[in-house]
Design an enzyme around this catalytic site. Structure first.
Site, PDB file in Angstrom:
ATOM      1  N   SER A 175       0.866  -1.186   0.000  1.00 55.64           N
ATOM      2  CA  SER A 175       0.000   0.000   0.000  1.00 55.64           C
ATOM      3  C   SER A 175       0.897   1.228   0.000  1.00 55.64           C
ATOM      4  O   SER A 175       1.731   1.366  -0.897  1.00 55.64           O
ATOM      5  CB  SER A 175      -0.953  -0.032   1.195  1.00 55.64           C
ATOM      6  OG  SER A 175      -1.862   1.047   1.136  1.00 55.64           O
ATOM      7  N   THR A 176       0.782   2.105   0.990  1.00 54.76           N
ATOM      8  CA  THR A 176       1.541   3.359   0.990  1.00 54.76           C
ATOM      9  C   THR A 176       3.042   3.092   0.918  1.00 54.76           C
ATOM     10  O   THR A 176       3.589   2.349   1.720  1.00 54.76           O
ATOM     11  CB  THR A 176       1.235   4.156   2.278  1.00 54.76           C
ATOM     12  OG1 THR A 176      -0.175   4.236   2.443  1.00 54.76           O
ATOM     13  CG2 THR A 176       1.821   5.543   2.197  1.00 54.76           C
ATOM     14  N   HIS A 201      -2.525  -1.097  -3.416  1.00 51.70           N
ATOM     15  CA  HIS A 201      -3.673  -0.201  -3.252  1.00 51.70           C
ATOM     16  C   HIS A 201      -3.482   1.012  -4.162  1.00 51.70           C
ATOM     17  O   HIS A 201      -2.566   1.811  -3.970  1.00 51.70           O
ATOM     18  CB  HIS A 201      -3.795   0.271  -1.808  1.00 51.70           C
ATOM     19  CG  HIS A 201      -4.138  -0.821  -0.849  1.00 51.70           C
ATOM     20  ND1 HIS A 201      -3.934  -0.692   0.512  1.00 51.70           N
ATOM     21  CD2 HIS A 201      -4.669  -2.059  -1.032  1.00 51.70           C
ATOM     22  CE1 HIS A 201      -4.336  -1.800   1.118  1.00 51.70           C
ATOM     23  NE2 HIS A 201      -4.779  -2.648   0.202  1.00 51.70           N
ATOM     24  N   MET A 294      -0.157   0.995   5.067  1.00 51.53           N
ATOM     25  CA  MET A 294      -0.914   1.324   6.271  1.00 51.53           C
ATOM     26  C   MET A 294      -2.033   0.326   6.474  1.00 51.53           C
ATOM     27  O   MET A 294      -2.656  -0.131   5.510  1.00 51.53           O
ATOM     28  CB  MET A 294      -1.503   2.731   6.129  1.00 51.53           C
ATOM     29  CG  MET A 294      -2.194   3.232   7.380  1.00 51.53           C
ATOM     30  SD  MET A 294      -1.013   3.494   8.719  1.00 51.53           S
ATOM     31  CE  MET A 294      -2.094   4.044  10.037  1.00 51.53           C
ATOM     32  N   ASP A 297      -4.596  -4.835   5.908  1.00 52.41           N
ATOM     33  CA  ASP A 297      -5.107  -5.590   4.770  1.00 52.41           C
ATOM     34  C   ASP A 297      -4.137  -6.695   4.363  1.00 52.41           C
ATOM     35  O   ASP A 297      -2.966  -6.439   4.087  1.00 52.41           O
ATOM     36  CB  ASP A 297      -5.338  -4.643   3.580  1.00 52.41           C
ATOM     37  CG  ASP A 297      -6.000  -5.336   2.399  1.00 52.41           C
ATOM     38  OD1 ASP A 297      -6.844  -6.223   2.626  1.00 52.41           O
ATOM     39  OD2 ASP A 297      -5.674  -4.993   1.246  1.00 52.41           O
TER      40      ASP A 297
END
Length: 363
Positions: A175-176, A201, A294, A297
């Site tokens: 993600s991030t 993401h 973050m 997930d």
């Protein structure tokens, strides 16, 4: 508790006003300044010492990327890019992430006022994440086009690359901070590497540019996954923005399933969806990699992969932009190895070169 101090940089008075209002509605943050161009922003940053900047890509007097490049060389700090949802905007945003921006928000081309209000929750979430992110100084020579393995990954000479098992499938969740982390994992992979399936993401409109950019840098072929296509060695498949990606079987072949079902863990695509399918369909023929991001997930599903026989790698805290998803995977007991980003690709290649296909690995 001190509020997160934000400076908004955008040439649109409407966007500055909207972002200021959205930020100031939050109990834990405040907009301490709003600048119409980078030159004004530079003085605001010196005077106000914000925790996070939101930065428009296209601005007068100095391009947003040029300002970001100078900022990350001279005074590195968390930046959330505000980009336009266009093909050119996507490519520019990816360059910004390469240069050290923590994350981005894609503002609509029309209906800006209502569109930003609809994105308000996403915007403030990203500002919160950025405020706690690990930001690194941009090297002086950086120009926005990444040098191969700029952050320390050592690529083995072509002749030294081992012959690896191609019966495995590598599954990556991020993600991030993940766009750069994924690049560093993929670039050392030989052309005959096992298939790689990736959930990052990312919203619709950006994954095509992301896949195309990686495809120009890697020896393997990188593409957006298409529903029903065979998953083949030497290829990496990225979940399209706004769609889940999972793995299924069709006879003796593995195939990609791309579907527009409900978000999972608030995400679509979701790492949970990919990793659960890997646990169910691949079993011991999977290798799992959890990179920076973050939240949680995919963490529990990665444990399911491990229980089904997968061997799993998790990025360590020091090399993560955000240590949320890796931390949760570790807490779930999903990790076999916790490694710096720069060591993950070589560890995977070494394991693929030494481990017979289909062997069940245990700690």
């Amino acid at each position: 508790m001190a509020k997160i101090r934000v400076v908004v940089v955008d040439d649109s008075a409407l966007v500055r006003s909207l972002l200021t209002e959205i930020i100031n509605r939050q109990a834990d943050m405040t907009c301490v300044g709003a600048a119409a161009d980078p030159l004004v922003a530079r003085e605001m940053i010196r005077e106000l010492n914000p925790d996070v900047i939101t930065l428009d890509v296209e601005m007068p007097r100095m391009d947003g990327l040029e300002f970001l490049s100078r900022l990350m060389r001279l005074r590195p700090m968390p930046v959330v890019m505000v980009s336009t949802l266009t093909e050119q905007g996507a490519e520019t945003t990816l360059r910004a992430l390469e240069m050290g921006a923590v994350d981005f928000v894609a503002k609509p081309r029309i209906g800006v006022s209502s569109g930003l209000q609809e994105l308000a929750g996403d915007i403030v979430d990203k500002i919160r994440v950025a405020a706690s992110a690990h930001v690194k100084r941009l090297p002086p020579a950086a120009t926005g086009t990444p040098a191969p393995h700029a952050s320390g990954v050592t690529e083995p000479p072509r002749a030294a690359l081992p012959r690896v098992s191609t019966e495995k499938i590598i599954c990556i969740g991020a993600s991030t901070g993940g766009t750069e982390a994924i690049r560093e994992v993929l670039m050392p992979m030989p052309a005959d590497a096992p298939a790689i399936v990736i959930t990052q993401h990312m919203p619709p409109g950006f994954t095509t540019s992301f896949a195309n950019r990686l495809n120009t840098l890697c020896r393997i072929r990188v593409q957006e996954a298409q529903h029903g296509q065979r998953i083949l060695p030497g290829h990496a498949y990225i979940a399209p923005g706004g769609h889940h990606l999972r793995i299924d079987r069709s006879g003796s072949n593995y195939v990609a399933v791309v579907e527009d079902t409900e978000p999972v863990n608030r995400h679509r695509p979701s790492v949970e969806v990919l990793f659960k399918s890997a646990a169910r369909v691949l079993g011991p023929n999977a290798l799992g990699i959890m990179l920076t991001g973050m939240g949680a997930d995919g963490a529990q599903a990665m444990r399911e992969m491990k229980d089904a026989g997968s061997y799993n790698y998790v990025q360590d805290e020091a090399s993560c932009v955000v240590f949320g998803m890796p931390r949760m995977a570790i807490q779930c007991g999903a990790a076999h190895e916790i490694l710096p980003l720069s060591q993950i690709a070589s560890a995977v290649l070494a394991r693929l070169a030494s481990a017979p296909a289909g062997v069940r690995h245990r700690i």
